[in-house]
Design an enzyme around this catalytic site. Structure first.
Site, PDB file in Angstrom:
ATOM      1  N   HIS A 182       0.853  -1.183   0.000  1.00  0.00           N
ATOM      2  CA  HIS A 182       0.000   0.000   0.000  1.00  0.00           C
ATOM      3  C   HIS A 182       0.890   1.235   0.000  1.00  0.00           C
ATOM      4  CE1 HIS A 182      -3.587  -2.424   1.771  1.00  0.00           C
ATOM      5  NE2 HIS A 182      -3.671  -2.328   0.452  1.00  0.00           N
ATOM      6  N   ALA A 183       0.690   2.088  -0.976  1.00  0.00           N
ATOM      7  CA  ALA A 183       1.663   3.135  -1.292  1.00  0.00           C
ATOM      8  C   ALA A 183       1.895   4.120  -0.154  1.00  0.00           C
ATOM      9  CB  ALA A 183       1.205   3.877  -2.547  1.00  0.00           C
ATOM     10  N   ARG A 184       0.852   4.498   0.554  1.00  0.00           N
ATOM     11  CA  ARG A 184       0.974   5.591   1.521  1.00  0.00           C
ATOM     12  C   ARG A 184       1.572   5.173   2.857  1.00  0.00           C
ATOM     13  NH1 ARG A 184      -5.580   6.243   2.059  1.00  0.00           N
ATOM     14  NH2 ARG A 184      -6.048   4.318   3.193  1.00  0.00           N
ATOM     15  N   GLU A 185       1.823   3.885   3.043  1.00  0.00           N
ATOM     16  CA  GLU A 185       2.285   3.365   4.330  1.00  0.00           C
ATOM     17  C   GLU A 185       3.811   3.395   4.390  1.00  0.00           C
ATOM     18  OE1 GLU A 185       0.270  -0.417   4.542  1.00  0.00           O
ATOM     19  OE2 GLU A 185      -1.704   0.520   4.367  1.00  0.00           O
ATOM     20  N   ARG A 237      -3.202   4.961  -2.265  1.00  0.00           N
ATOM     21  CA  ARG A 237      -3.077   3.621  -1.670  1.00  0.00           C
ATOM     22  C   ARG A 237      -2.761   2.540  -2.704  1.00  0.00           C
ATOM     23  NH1 ARG A 237      -5.838   0.319   2.500  1.00  0.00           N
ATOM     24  NH2 ARG A 237      -6.775  -1.545   1.572  1.00  0.00           N
ATOM     25  N   ASN A 253      -3.436  -5.493  -2.442  1.00  0.00           N
ATOM     26  CA  ASN A 253      -3.683  -6.458  -1.372  1.00  0.00           C
ATOM     27  C   ASN A 253      -5.111  -6.982  -1.359  1.00  0.00           C
ATOM     28  OD1 ASN A 253      -2.277  -7.880   0.688  1.00  0.00           O
ATOM     29  ND2 ASN A 253      -3.442  -6.753   2.238  1.00  0.00           N
ATOM     30  N   ARG A 254      -5.813  -6.796  -2.468  1.00  0.00           N
ATOM     31  CA  ARG A 254      -7.091  -7.466  -2.708  1.00  0.00           C
ATOM     32  C   ARG A 254      -7.048  -8.205  -4.048  1.00  0.00           C
ATOM     33  NH1 ARG A 254      -6.995  -5.449   1.542  1.00  0.00           N
ATOM     34  NH2 ARG A 254      -8.611  -4.282   2.667  1.00  0.00           N
ATOM     35  N   HIS A 306       2.580  -3.592   6.974  1.00  0.00           N
ATOM     36  CA  HIS A 306       1.632  -2.542   6.633  1.00  0.00           C
ATOM     37  C   HIS A 306       1.606  -1.514   7.768  1.00  0.00           C
ATOM     38  CE1 HIS A 306      -0.717  -4.543   3.254  1.00  0.00           C
ATOM     39  NE2 HIS A 306       0.065  -5.520   3.671  1.00  0.00           N
ATOM     40  N   SER A 307       0.829  -0.467   7.581  1.00  0.00           N
ATOM     41  CA  SER A 307       0.518   0.449   8.670  1.00  0.00           C
ATOM     42  C   SER A 307      -0.845   1.081   8.364  1.00  0.00           C
ATOM     43  CB  SER A 307       1.598   1.524   8.811  1.00  0.00           C
ATOM     44  OG  SER A 307       1.482   2.531   7.819  1.00  0.00           O
ATOM     45  N   TYR A 308      -1.576   1.434   9.447  1.00  0.00           N
ATOM     46  CA  TYR A 308      -1.093   1.410  10.816  1.00  0.00           C
ATOM     47  C   TYR A 308      -2.168   0.815  11.697  1.00  0.00           C
ATOM     48  CZ  TYR A 308      -4.067   5.529  11.418  1.00  0.00           C
ATOM     49  OH  TYR A 308      -5.139   6.377  11.447  1.00  0.00           O
ATOM     50  N   TYR A 354     -10.983  -6.733   9.924  1.00  0.00           N
ATOM     51  CA  TYR A 354     -12.105  -6.756   8.988  1.00  0.00           C
ATOM     52  C   TYR A 354     -11.854  -7.828   7.944  1.00  0.00           C
ATOM     53  CZ  TYR A 354      -8.719  -3.495   6.880  1.00  0.00           C
ATOM     54  OH  TYR A 354      -7.571  -2.905   6.431  1.00  0.00           O
ATOM     55  N   GLU A 377       0.656  -4.924  11.137  1.00  0.00           N
ATOM     56  CA  GLU A 377       0.226  -3.528  11.028  1.00  0.00           C
ATOM     57  C   GLU A 377       1.026  -2.714  12.041  1.00  0.00           C
ATOM     58  OE1 GLU A 377      -1.837  -2.020   9.020  1.00  0.00           O
ATOM     59  OE2 GLU A 377      -2.991  -3.639   8.061  1.00  0.00           O
TER      60      GLU A 377
END
Length: 418
Positions: A182-185, A237, A253-254, A306-308, A354, A377
C-alpha cells in the site's frame, strides 16, 4: 435501527479520495465504538465510496479512523450525532498536515543526507535511493547477498528481491518478507530496509539468523504508487495501472487469486479497495506470486508489513473461520508481541480487524503453502497515522526488528534444530 440513509443518499458517485493533489478542507475523524450496535453502524458507514478508511477494527473499544472530503463532512457528522456515536476530530485540515510532513522530510534530508549509498533511517527514502542501496549491498557483500529481478511494475520500475544467504545447497528453510504494497504506508518500506540493514550490514551480530535460514526480501512491491505518494498525492493507496474507468489503480492487497473479491473488496474501480478487473491483474502481484511459487518448498514464514494500527494478523481474511493450525499461529504471534515496546492485538484478520479477501497473507498460506503467514500492522504516528515523523523511524524499526528475531528463531528451532 441504524439511521444511515442520510449519508448514503447524498452521493453515490464513487470518488477515489486519495487521487488528490490538494487535501484542503479534508478532515479525519476517530470513532470509538462502545457496543455491538455501534460497531455495526460503523461497518455500514465505512462502505460509503467517499469515506477513506485509514484504520478500522471489529473489536469494541478499538478505533475506526476515516478521512472525509468537505462535500460530505456535514452529513457525516450529522449521521454520527443521530446514531449517538461519539467522535473526535484528529485532523481539521489534512493539507496542513501534509505540508508539515514535507517540511520535516526536507529538514531531515538536509541534516542526514548520505551519498555513500547507505540508509540513515532518519528520513523516508525515495524508491531510487532504496534501489541504489540494495545494489550497493551486492557490491559490498557479494558472498552474502544477491539481487533477483522478478519483473517490472506497470510504469517500468524494477521489482527486485534481495536474497540473503550465508551459503548452503539451497535446502535451508527460508523467510519471505515484503513491504510497501500500500503506497501511503511509508513506515513499511523503512521497516523492511532495517531488517535488511541488520541482517547484512550488522551481520556479525545477527549471523545466527542467516546461518541456517535464507531470506528473500522486497522493500517496496508497489513502487509506482509509492513514488506517487512522494510526488503527487500523499494518501494514494493503490497501484498506478489503468483499470478501465476514469479512476486509476488497484488495491494490490485485494488482487491475489485466493477467494478473490468474495468479501471485503470492491468491484468499483474508483474504490480504495478495488480488487482489480480479475485476479492478478497487476504486474506487481503477478511478479510477486510467480517468484514465491518457485520457493514453495523452502519458504516457512511470510511477513508482510503494513501500517497502521498495531496488529499481528494471521489468516483468514476471507472468512471468520480459523485455520486448522490457529494455535501455532496465535502462540507465535503472541510470543513476538512480548518483546515489543508497543502493544499489538493478535488474531485472525477477519475476526479482529475486517474481512479482506484477496490478500497476500491468505494467498501465501492457501496457495503457496506457507503455513506461518502474517500481516504486521505497524504503529502509526503524527496526526494522520500514516505520517509517522522521521524522528520516530528508528524507534519503530528497531522495536519491530525484535519481533522479527522471535519469528526467525522459531523457524530455526522448528525446521533446523528439530
Amino acid at each position: 435501527m441504524f439511521r444511515i440513509t442520510l449519508l448514503f443518499t447524498i452521493s453515490l458517485v464513487a470518488l477515489s479520495l486519495a487521487n488528490q493533489d490538494d487535501y484542503t478542507g479534508y478532515k479525519v475523524y476517530k470513532i470509538l465504538p462502545k457496543n455491538e450496535d455501534e460497531l455495526k453502524t460503523i461497518q455500514t458507514l465505512i462502505k460509503h465510496p467517499q469515506v477513506d478508511v485509514w484504520t478500522s477494527s471489529k473489536l469494541i473499544g478499538h478505533p475506526t479512523v476515516l478521512m472525509v472530503p468537505p462535500t460530505i463532512d456535514y452529513q457525516l457528522r450529522s449521521l454520527l450525532r443521530v446514531n449517538n456515536l461519539p467522535y473526535y476530530t484528529l485532523i481539521d485540515d489534512v493539507q496542513s498536515t501534509i505540508n508539515n510532513e514535507k517540511n520535516e522530510q526536507a529538514t531531515a534530508r538536509r541534516i542526514f543526507s548520505d551519498r555513500s549509498g547507505r540508509i540513515s533511517f532518519k528520513q523516508y527514502e525515495r524508491f531510487d535511493t532504496i534501489t541504489g542501496y540494495l545494489r550497493n549491498l551486492t557490491n559490498l557483500y557479494p558472498n552474502l547477498v544477491k539481487l533477483i529481478n522478478i519483473g517490472k511494475s506497470y510504469e517500468g520500475r524494477d521489482l527486485e528481491v534481495l536474497k540473503i544467504s550465508s551459503g548452503g545447497n539451497g535446502n535451508k528453510p527460508a523467510i519471505f518478507v515484503d513491504g510497501g504494497i500500500h503506497a501511503r504506508e511509508w513506515i513499511s518500506p523503512a521497516t523492511v530496509l532495517y531488517i535488511i540493514n541488520q541482517l547484512v550490514e550488522n551481520y556479525s551480530e545477527n549471523s545466527a539468523l542467516t546461518d541456517n535460514i535464507d531470506w528473500y526480501i522486497i522493500p517496496v512491491i508497489n513502487p509506482d504508487g509509492y513514488e506517487y505518494t512522494h510526488t503527487k498525492s500523499r494518501f494514494w493507496r493503490k497501484t498506478r495501472s489503468p483499470n478501465g474507468s476514469s479512476c486509476q489503480g488497484t488495491d494490490a492487497n485485494r488482487n491475489f487469486d485466493f477467494h478473490w473479491r468474495e468479501v471485503g473488496a470492491s468491484s468499483n474501480p474508483c474504490a480504495e479497495d478495488f480488487a482489480g478487473s480479475k485476479p492478478f491483474s497487476e504486474n506487481e502481484t503477478v511478479a510477486l506470486s510467480n517468484f514465491a511459487l518457485t520457493l514453495k518448498k523452502n519458504v516457512k514464514l511470510y511477513l508482510t508489513f503494513h501500517s497502521y494500527g498495531q496488529y499481528i494478523l494471521y489468516p483468514w481474511g476471507w472468512t471468520s473461520a480459523l485455520p486448522d493450525d490457529v494455535d501455532e499461529l496465535d502462540t507465535l504471534g503472541r510470543n513476538a508481541n512480548t518483546v515489543s515496546g508497543y502493544k499489538y492485538t493478535v488474531g485472525s484478520s477477519t475476526n479482529v480487524l475486517y474481512a479482506a479477501a484477496g490478500g497476500s497473507d491468505d494467498w501465501f498460506k492457501g496457495v503457496a503453502g506457507v503455513n506461518l503467514s502474517y500481516t504486521i500492522e505497524l504503529p502509526g504516528g503524527g496526526l494522520s497515522g500514516f505520517d509517522l515523523p522521521p524522528s520516530r523511524i528508528e524507534e519503530v524499526v528497531q522495536d519491530t526488528y525484535k519481533m522479527v528475531k522471535v519469528f526467525a528463531s522459531y523457524i530455526e528451532e522448528k525446521f533446523v534444530n528439530n
